[in-house]
Design a protein around this motif. Structure first.
Motif, PDB file in Angstrom:
ATOM      1  N   LEU A 164      29.139  66.895  85.136  1.00  0.00           N
ATOM      2  CA  LEU A 164      27.995  67.520  85.798  1.00  0.00           C
ATOM      3  C   LEU A 164      26.771  66.902  85.164  1.00  0.00           C
ATOM      4  O   LEU A 164      26.575  66.988  83.960  1.00  0.00           O
ATOM      5  N   ARG A 165      25.961  66.225  85.967  1.00  0.00           N
ATOM      6  CA  ARG A 165      24.798  65.640  85.330  1.00  0.00           C
ATOM      7  C   ARG A 165      23.523  65.970  86.088  1.00  0.00           C
ATOM      8  O   ARG A 165      23.545  66.256  87.278  1.00  0.00           O
ATOM      9  N   ALA A 166      22.431  65.906  85.368  1.00  0.00           N
ATOM     10  CA  ALA A 166      21.136  66.259  85.945  1.00  0.00           C
ATOM     11  C   ALA A 166      20.605  65.074  86.744  1.00  0.00           C
ATOM     12  O   ALA A 166      20.511  63.972  86.240  1.00  0.00           O
ATOM     13  N   ASP A 167      20.276  65.344  88.015  1.00  0.00           N
ATOM     14  CA  ASP A 167      19.628  64.346  88.862  1.00  0.00           C
ATOM     15  C   ASP A 167      18.297  64.916  89.308  1.00  0.00           C
ATOM     16  O   ASP A 167      18.117  66.128  89.343  1.00  0.00           O
ATOM     17  N   ILE A 168      17.395  64.029  89.669  1.00  0.00           N
ATOM     18  CA  ILE A 168      16.089  64.482  90.145  1.00  0.00           C
ATOM     19  C   ILE A 168      16.282  65.254  91.451  1.00  0.00           C
ATOM     20  O   ILE A 168      17.044  64.832  92.327  1.00  0.00           O
ATOM     21  N   CYS A 169      15.625  66.402  91.549  1.00  0.00           N
ATOM     22  CA  CYS A 169      15.764  67.259  92.729  1.00  0.00           C
ATOM     23  C   CYS A 169      15.322  66.484  93.982  1.00  0.00           C
ATOM     24  O   CYS A 169      14.226  65.926  94.023  1.00  0.00           O
ATOM     25  N   GLY A 175      24.726  54.488  80.620  1.00  0.00           N
ATOM     26  CA  GLY A 175      24.021  54.772  81.866  1.00  0.00           C
ATOM     27  C   GLY A 175      24.636  55.849  82.734  1.00  0.00           C
ATOM     28  O   GLY A 175      24.134  56.130  83.815  1.00  0.00           O
ATOM     29  N   GLU A 176      25.739  56.475  82.253  1.00  0.00           N
ATOM     30  CA  GLU A 176      26.363  57.515  83.083  1.00  0.00           C
ATOM     31  C   GLU A 176      25.974  58.922  82.623  1.00  0.00           C
ATOM     32  O   GLU A 176      26.582  59.898  83.014  1.00  0.00           O
ATOM     33  N   GLY A 177      24.930  59.013  81.829  1.00  0.00           N
ATOM     34  CA  GLY A 177      24.430  60.326  81.422  1.00  0.00           C
ATOM     35  C   GLY A 177      23.413  60.835  82.426  1.00  0.00           C
ATOM     36  O   GLY A 177      23.385  60.388  83.578  1.00  0.00           O
ATOM     37  N   ASN A 178      22.570  61.763  81.979  1.00  0.00           N
ATOM     38  CA  ASN A 178      21.565  62.321  82.883  1.00  0.00           C
ATOM     39  C   ASN A 178      20.529  61.268  83.264  1.00  0.00           C
ATOM     40  O   ASN A 178      20.264  60.331  82.516  1.00  0.00           O
ATOM     41  N   LYS A 179      19.940  61.473  84.444  1.00  0.00           N
ATOM     42  CA  LYS A 179      18.967  60.519  84.979  1.00  0.00           C
ATOM     43  C   LYS A 179      17.714  60.437  84.099  1.00  0.00           C
ATOM     44  O   LYS A 179      17.230  61.449  83.615  1.00  0.00           O
ATOM     45  N   GLY A 180      17.219  59.219  83.922  1.00  0.00           N
ATOM     46  CA  GLY A 180      15.966  59.044  83.201  1.00  0.00           C
ATOM     47  C   GLY A 180      14.790  59.478  84.074  1.00  0.00           C
ATOM     48  O   GLY A 180      14.929  59.572  85.282  1.00  0.00           O
ATOM     49  N   LEU A 181      13.658  59.759  83.438  1.00  0.00           N
ATOM     50  CA  LEU A 181      12.471  60.177  84.191  1.00  0.00           C
ATOM     51  C   LEU A 181      11.441  59.058  84.224  1.00  0.00           C
ATOM     52  O   LEU A 181      11.345  58.272  83.279  1.00  0.00           O
ATOM     53  N   ASN A 182      10.706  58.995  85.293  1.00  0.00           N
ATOM     54  CA  ASN A 182       9.630  57.995  85.468  1.00  0.00           C
ATOM     55  C   ASN A 182      10.103  56.572  85.213  1.00  0.00           C
ATOM     56  O   ASN A 182       9.439  55.795  84.536  1.00  0.00           O
ATOM     57  N   LYS A 223      12.809  73.486  88.301  1.00  0.00           N
ATOM     58  CA  LYS A 223      13.202  72.668  87.143  1.00  0.00           C
ATOM     59  C   LYS A 223      12.947  71.188  87.395  1.00  0.00           C
ATOM     60  O   LYS A 223      12.881  70.391  86.466  1.00  0.00           O
ATOM     61  N   GLY A 224      12.860  70.813  88.663  1.00  0.00           N
ATOM     62  CA  GLY A 224      12.628  69.401  88.992  1.00  0.00           C
ATOM     63  C   GLY A 224      13.903  68.584  89.020  1.00  0.00           C
ATOM     64  O   GLY A 224      13.904  67.441  89.436  1.00  0.00           O
ATOM     65  N   GLU A 225      14.986  69.192  88.556  1.00  0.00           N
ATOM     66  CA  GLU A 225      16.256  68.468  88.589  1.00  0.00           C
ATOM     67  C   GLU A 225      17.393  69.410  88.966  1.00  0.00           C
ATOM     68  O   GLU A 225      17.275  70.627  88.811  1.00  0.00           O
ATOM     69  N   VAL A 226      18.443  68.818  89.480  1.00  0.00           N
ATOM     70  CA  VAL A 226      19.599  69.607  89.903  1.00  0.00           C
ATOM     71  C   VAL A 226      20.854  69.000  89.278  1.00  0.00           C
ATOM     72  O   VAL A 226      20.880  67.827  88.943  1.00  0.00           O
ATOM     73  N   SER A 227      21.882  69.828  89.126  1.00  0.00           N
ATOM     74  CA  SER A 227      23.146  69.343  88.576  1.00  0.00           C
ATOM     75  C   SER A 227      23.996  68.773  89.700  1.00  0.00           C
ATOM     76  O   SER A 227      24.172  69.423  90.725  1.00  0.00           O
ATOM     77  N   THR A 228      24.485  67.581  89.520  1.00  0.00           N
ATOM     78  CA  THR A 228      25.389  67.017  90.524  1.00  0.00           C
ATOM     79  C   THR A 228      26.708  66.663  89.855  1.00  0.00           C
ATOM     80  O   THR A 228      26.753  66.299  88.684  1.00  0.00           O
ATOM     81  N   HIS A 229      27.758  66.800  90.678  1.00  0.00           N
ATOM     82  CA  HIS A 229      29.094  66.544  90.159  1.00  0.00           C
ATOM     83  C   HIS A 229      29.464  65.088  90.419  1.00  0.00           C
ATOM     84  O   HIS A 229      29.171  64.545  91.472  1.00  0.00           O
ATOM     85  N   LYS A 230      30.075  64.465  89.439  1.00  0.00           N
ATOM     86  CA  LYS A 230      30.529  63.094  89.647  1.00  0.00           C
ATOM     87  C   LYS A 230      31.883  62.911  88.974  1.00  0.00           C
ATOM     88  O   LYS A 230      32.133  63.456  87.902  1.00  0.00           O
ATOM     89  N   GLN A 231      32.753  62.159  89.660  1.00  0.00           N
ATOM     90  CA  GLN A 231      34.040  61.842  89.061  1.00  0.00           C
ATOM     91  C   GLN A 231      34.073  60.355  88.726  1.00  0.00           C
ATOM     92  O   GLN A 231      33.721  59.523  89.557  1.00  0.00           O
ATOM     93  N   LEU A 232      34.464  60.063  87.512  1.00  0.00           N
ATOM     94  CA  LEU A 232      34.509  58.665  87.070  1.00  0.00           C
ATOM     95  C   LEU A 232      35.922  58.316  86.623  1.00  0.00           C
ATOM     96  O   LEU A 232      36.616  59.150  86.046  1.00  0.00           O
TER      97      LEU A 232
END
Ligand code: ZN
Length: 361
Positions: A173-178, A225-232, A198-207
């Protein structure tokens, strides 16, 4: 530093506001104009800086007093006038009870510093805090790229998988930009209902993740690079897999040697057999010689764990255990009776008399 700025007005408070009111007003306004809430909005950014500046001054008793004095100084005709006003204002304050006399002296000294120096220091400090937002807000600026947070997840693997390596499906479950407010948190002045502001939402990913051979308990595997999304435009965080090697009920470990207990049938024990048993990297053949006793141990050379230095593998030590089948058929019972007749065998012959008599009494 704009000497005409009215910090009281900026925070929307009266000149007599106490610290509690200052803090309350600051919190309210900073929350409203924070760059994180209004990314890319220059006006909000300026406003936020102004609010931070006002709070920085008014929340500090000494700075507030000096500012108050300066306010009257700027409206006055001359610097001389201001100085006399300043000393007056200061002595007014000083007439209030002072807890420590040394503190009063210190303030005296500091207060004699001329306004030019004071405001230079002050504006320098402000410029610093404004740029880095270390004070009073320590969050990084919205406009600066920010690396996404790392994600740690635990993965359980068997001893065989640990030895051979494996591929695992990992759910994260990782944080992506809303997608709705695009990370801005606010839509048309109200909180984004998709991300609850919050500006971000949790999305599910299978790797599908490759776990290399010979991983150890507690190993950390980094997937960049498979962690939470970077900002800006900041880079994404990383995914870390923390490996847990499931304790096996079959194997126990003693350094690089692996121990196990292998059940065998009475026939296999009596006549000998070639059987298959699990090893740490698959199945191996094991020869049971004829007339094997229960508990007898066999060494399977080179089937243990690799030595961390030399790479040479230890041994697998297999202790056999004879198991009698349950629910014997009539035919099996007959055959056992035949066996008993064929051989007078007393396995307790060697047990000494004392022990024998104790168990009987
Ligand atoms: Zn949103």
């Amino acid at each position: 530093m704009n000497k005409d700025k009215d910090y009281y007005k900026i925070l929307g408070i009266s000149h007599s506001a106490d610290k509690k009111e200052i803090k309350k007003a600051y919190r309210h306004l900073a929350g409203k104009y924070h760059p994180d809430v209004n990314p890319g909005n220059k006006l909000c950014e300026e406003k936020f800086k102004e609010i931070a500046e006002a709070f920085y001054i008014l929340n500090d008793d000494k700075k507030r007093l000096q500012y108050d004095i300066l306010k009257s100084f700027t409206s006055a005709k001359s610097a001389e006038q201001a100085k006399s006003q300043a000393s007056k204002a200061y002595s007014d304050k000083k007439s209030e009870p002072e807890p420590a006399s040394s503190k009063g002296k210190k303030q005296d000294k500091q207060f004699n510093v001329d306004f030019g120096t004071f405001f230079k220091d002050f504006t320098d400090k402000l410029a610093k805090t404004g740029n880095q937002e270390k004070k009073p807000h320590s969050e990084p600026r919205k406009s600066q790229p920010k690396k996404g947070e790392d994600i740690n997840t635990e993965v359980n693997i068997t001893i065989t998988e640990a030895y051979n390596g494996t591929v695992r499906k990992v759910n994260i479950l990782r944080a992506d930009i809303c997608g709705k407010c695009r990370g801005k948190r606010i839509i048309n002045g109200s909180c984004c209902n998709n991300c609850n502001g919050k500006g971000e939402v949790s999305t599910h990913k299978q790797l599908n993740v490759k776990i290399p051979a010979k991983v150890k308990e507690g190993s950390k595997i980094r997937i960049g690079g498979e962690g939470n999304k970077g900002l800006n435009g900041g880079e994404n965080g990383d995914l870390f897999l923390i490996i847990h090697v499931i304790k096996s009920s079959f194997f126990t470990f003693d350094g690089i040697n692996v121990h196990c207990e292998v059940p065998i049938t009475p026939t296999e024990a009596a006549l000998g057999a070639e059987i298959q048993i699990p090893s740490i990297d698959g199945f191996i053949n094991m020869k049971i010689p004829a007339e094997t006793r229960s508990g007898q141990k066999f060494k399977l050379a080179g089937e243990g764990l690799p030595d961390p230095n030399s790479g040479k593998r230890g041994d697998q030590i297999a202790a056999v255990k004879i198991e009698i089948p349950l629910n014997l058929s009539e035919k099996e019972k007959e055959l056992y009776k035949e066996l008993a007749k064929a051989r007078k065998f007393n396995p307790r012959e060697h047990i000494i008399f004392e022990t024998h008599s104790k168990t009987r009494s």
